[in-house]
Design a protein around this motif. Structure first.
Motif: not given
Length: 212
Positions: A131-132, A136-139, A151-152, A180-187
């Motif tokens: 997720g992190a 980084n790619l989105i940023v 992301i939110i 899984v998706i929740f963990g990715m959004t948290i990261g």
């Protein structure tokens, strides 16, 4: 920490599938056993050193921290209101994410009748790493502030899906991708919010505001 979560999840599946009490005791014992060598290694390094700042007159060790936090908050409110608003929002965001993770475990156990709820926490923790990376790619493509909103939004869509379509024991398999998706959004959230915060911190107050 992720390795610890995986270990506890494996123990619950293989050894303590029907005994939550002993799983909790074992998890606490493992945490203490892992922490003790680190503490014994680090403790001798905390030697005496001269103070960097003098205690302000009329304050003591108990109250000095509260005075400093109040002074920083007052300064930000008057001089950099955007930073103050971000910090207030961040406090609510972090609290909300922690609450959702805790409620996800309770909801899965009581509503979906999932026996191994530790795997949900482990999955959420493991997938903070990819997720992190995606954060980084989105940023790089959209900037920190826009990325944070994106992301939110994805986090809200994922949780809304869980509430609307995962509410019966026969839906229990769907809670895994939700975790899984929740963990990715948290990261992604933690990475992007830090990048954005570092971009709006007033020059010369980096050390002070990083501790808030």
């Amino acid at each position: 920490m992720i390795g610890y979560l995986i270990l506890i999840a494996v123990l619950q599946i293989v050894v303590f599938s029907d005994d939550v009490v002993w799983l909790s005791r074992t998890a606490q014992a493992i945490a203490c056993a892992m922490s003790l060598p680190v503490f014994m290694y680090v403790a001798p390094k905390f030697t005496e050193r001269p103070a960097l700042h003098k205690m302000p007159e009329g304050q003591n060790l108990l109250t000095a921290g509260f005075y400093q936090v109040f002074a920083t908050a007052n300064s930000l409110t008057n001089t950099y209101p955007m930073v103050m608003r971000f910090l207030v929002g961040l406090a609510f965001l972090d609290a909300a994410n922690s609450t959702v993770l805790n409620l996800m475990v309770i909801y899965s156990r009581d509503q979906l009748k999932v026996e191994n709820t530790a795997i949900l926490v482990a999955l959420a923790g493991i997938f903070t790493i990819p997720g992190a990376y995606f954060g980084n790619l989105i940023v790089k493509r959209s900037g920190a502030l826009a990325s944070l909103f994106i992301i939110i939004f994805f986090n809200l869509v994922n949780l809304a899906f869980g509430l609307l379509f995962v509410h019966k024991p026969e839906h229990s398999g769907l809670i895994l991708p939700v975790s899984v998706i929740f963990g990715m959004t948290i990261g992604a959230t933690y990475l992007v919010q830090k990048i954005f915060y570092l971009s709006i911190i007033p020059y010369g107050q980096e050390a002070e505001l990083q501790g808030e």
